[in-house]
Design a protein around this motif. Structure first.
Motif, PDB file in Angstrom:
ATOM      1  N   TYR A 119      12.506  28.688  21.654  1.00 16.49           N
ATOM      2  CA  TYR A 119      11.568  28.363  22.736  1.00 16.49           C
ATOM      3  C   TYR A 119      10.149  28.257  22.194  1.00 16.49           C
ATOM      4  O   TYR A 119       9.380  27.366  22.590  1.00 16.49           O
ATOM      5  CB  TYR A 119      11.642  29.425  23.823  1.00 16.49           C
ATOM      6  N   ALA A 120       9.777  29.155  21.297  1.00 17.93           N
ATOM      7  CA  ALA A 120       8.429  29.106  20.721  1.00 17.93           C
ATOM      8  C   ALA A 120       8.211  27.823  19.917  1.00 17.93           C
ATOM      9  O   ALA A 120       7.143  27.208  19.991  1.00 17.93           O
ATOM     10  CB  ALA A 120       8.202  30.330  19.839  1.00 17.93           C
ATOM     11  N   ARG A 199       5.100  25.245  35.948  1.00 17.05           N
ATOM     12  CA  ARG A 199       3.710  25.682  35.781  1.00 17.05           C
ATOM     13  C   ARG A 199       2.889  25.373  37.032  1.00 17.05           C
ATOM     14  O   ARG A 199       1.972  26.130  37.383  1.00 17.05           O
ATOM     15  CB  ARG A 199       3.096  25.008  34.562  1.00 17.05           C
ATOM     16  N   ILE A 200       3.185  24.254  37.690  1.00 13.51           N
ATOM     17  CA  ILE A 200       2.477  23.939  38.933  1.00 13.51           C
ATOM     18  C   ILE A 200       2.734  25.017  39.978  1.00 13.51           C
ATOM     19  O   ILE A 200       1.849  25.366  40.776  1.00 13.51           O
ATOM     20  CB  ILE A 200       2.917  22.553  39.452  1.00 13.51           C
ATOM     21  N   HIS A 205       5.294  31.507  30.701  1.00  9.28           N
ATOM     22  CA  HIS A 205       6.327  31.271  29.691  1.00  9.28           C
ATOM     23  C   HIS A 205       7.554  32.152  29.918  1.00  9.28           C
ATOM     24  O   HIS A 205       8.690  31.695  29.733  1.00  9.28           O
ATOM     25  CB  HIS A 205       5.751  31.507  28.292  1.00  9.28           C
ATOM     26  N   ILE A 206       7.343  33.392  30.294  1.00 10.26           N
ATOM     27  CA  ILE A 206       8.488  34.293  30.484  1.00 10.26           C
ATOM     28  C   ILE A 206       9.356  33.811  31.645  1.00 10.26           C
ATOM     29  O   ILE A 206      10.592  33.780  31.553  1.00 10.26           O
ATOM     30  CB  ILE A 206       7.995  35.732  30.732  1.00 10.26           C
ATOM     31  N   SER A 211      14.205  31.659  33.744  1.00 12.23           N
ATOM     32  CA  SER A 211      14.747  31.007  34.943  1.00 12.23           C
ATOM     33  C   SER A 211      15.183  29.571  34.715  1.00 12.23           C
ATOM     34  O   SER A 211      16.023  29.055  35.457  1.00 12.23           O
ATOM     35  CB  SER A 211      13.705  31.051  36.075  1.00 12.23           C
ATOM     36  N   ILE A 212      14.621  28.911  33.698  1.00 11.12           N
ATOM     37  CA  ILE A 212      14.920  27.485  33.491  1.00 11.12           C
ATOM     38  C   ILE A 212      15.664  27.257  32.186  1.00 11.12           C
ATOM     39  O   ILE A 212      16.735  26.643  32.160  1.00 11.12           O
ATOM     40  CB  ILE A 212      13.626  26.651  33.523  1.00 11.12           C
ATOM     41  N   MET A 213      15.103  27.765  31.081  1.00  8.09           N
ATOM     42  CA  MET A 213      15.669  27.444  29.773  1.00  8.09           C
ATOM     43  C   MET A 213      17.014  28.124  29.525  1.00  8.09           C
ATOM     44  O   MET A 213      17.976  27.490  29.094  1.00  8.09           O
ATOM     45  CB  MET A 213      14.670  27.833  28.675  1.00  8.09           C
ATOM     46  N   LEU A 214      17.102  29.401  29.792  1.00 10.68           N
ATOM     47  CA  LEU A 214      18.346  30.109  29.504  1.00 10.68           C
ATOM     48  C   LEU A 214      19.547  29.538  30.260  1.00 10.68           C
ATOM     49  O   LEU A 214      20.613  29.342  29.658  1.00 10.68           O
ATOM     50  CB  LEU A 214      18.180  31.595  29.804  1.00 10.68           C
TER      51      LEU A 214
END
Length: 303
Positions: A119-120, A199-200, A205-206, A211-214
């Motif tokens: 992710y980083a 972000r809107i 990032h956490i 909630s989205i990437m994992l």
């Protein structure tokens, strides 16, 4: 306008298929037969060691060494009884528990460190990102044997030899390049519009990561988990270097205890335990095998 009728040529009652078409069909049949024949031969060659090992687990030890025959007339379950009794006063279930602990902890460590690192590299802009990613990928070319001695000296100086820390610390704190590269390639295919929309709504990032990437990285996470589990379960060199107490041994080291250079070796019990040791890996692979291709192909969302 004049319409001219075309008279069809008469068809003989004894008409047959053209000769070239017959040859084409016959040629395809021969190619298919040859392909399946070669495939069966290759499968037999590849599976012969596994079949021999399973069959030898039911043989007496005296018939295993120097005998390449698969079946034996002296069929018995004694080897499995001896294997389950353990060796050196240590139960086989304890060896299984040690291996299971190391494998599960390795999976958790690999998933934790690799997903965060990926992710980083893909979602956070920081100075030297491309340079550090290139250096990380270059570590794949570094043989493990080069760093064995420095690592052992470090862990010995801090008193961590004969513990599981040297086998697991790198999984949690030192993300392995192979798994990071796998997840980076998968994450790059995920649309960044999802991040921008989050972000809107005020997500950081956490929140975006959890909630989205994992959830979207499930195929790559399962693939990494399968490889990490199998590699840890079959690892022999790492435990051999850092573990000295037999009751901490995983299964690969426990199998070594059945071979005694000074007395008679119990090859029957060793092979029976080897068959038992294959079952968890086989079950783990069969359960999650449908996710492997999806994860390795690194196909994300299209949009």
């Amino acid at each position: 306008m004049t319409i001219t009728a075309v008279k069809a040529a008469p068809v003989s009652g004894n008409a047959t298929l053209p000769e070239p078409r017959n040859r084409t069909i016959m040629g395809r049949s021969l190619k298919t037969l040859a392909f399946h024949g070669v495939s069966l031969i290759l499968i037999a060659v590849v599976l012969y060691p596994a079949v021999w090992m399973i069959a030898s687990s039911f043989k007496p030890s005296s018939e295993i060494v120097g005998n390449a025959a698969i079946w034996s007339e002296n069929f018995s379950f004694d080897n499995f009884i001896k294997a389950m009794d353990g060796i050196g006063g240590i139960s086989t279930l304890q060896f299984f528990g040690n291996s299971l602990f190391l494998a599960v902890a390795s999976v958790i460590g690999v998933v934790f460190s690799s997903t965060l690192t990926a992710y980083a590299f893909t979602r956070i802009n920081f100075p030297g990102r491309k340079f550090f990613f290139t250096m990380m990928v270059m570590t794949l070319l570094l043989p493990f044997h080069v760093i064995i001695i420095p690592q052992y000296i470090v862990f010995q100086q801090v008193g961590l030899v004969d513990t599981y820390v040297p086998l697991l610390l790198g999984k949690f704190l030192g993300a392995e390049a192979f798994f990071v590269f796998l997840m980076v390639q998968f994450m790059r295919n995920l649309p960044k519009e999802l991040d921008e929309a989050a972000r809107i709504d005020g997500a950081g990032h956490i929140r975006i990561f959890c909630s989205i990437m994992l959830p979207l990285m499930k195929p790559s996470i399962i693939t990494a988990s399968i490889f990490a589990f199998i590699w840890s379960w079959n690892d022999f060199l790492g435990p051999l270097l850092y573990l000295n107490t037999p009751d901490k041994y995983p299964l690969p080291l426990a199998l070594r205890l059945f071979v005694d250079q000074t007395q008679s070796s119990d090859y029957g019990a060793m092979i029976a335990m080897s068959v038992l040791a294959l079952l968890p890996v086989l079950l783990f692979f069969l359960i999650f095998q449908r996710h492997i291709v999806e994860g390795v192909s690194t196909q994300g969302l299209k949009g």
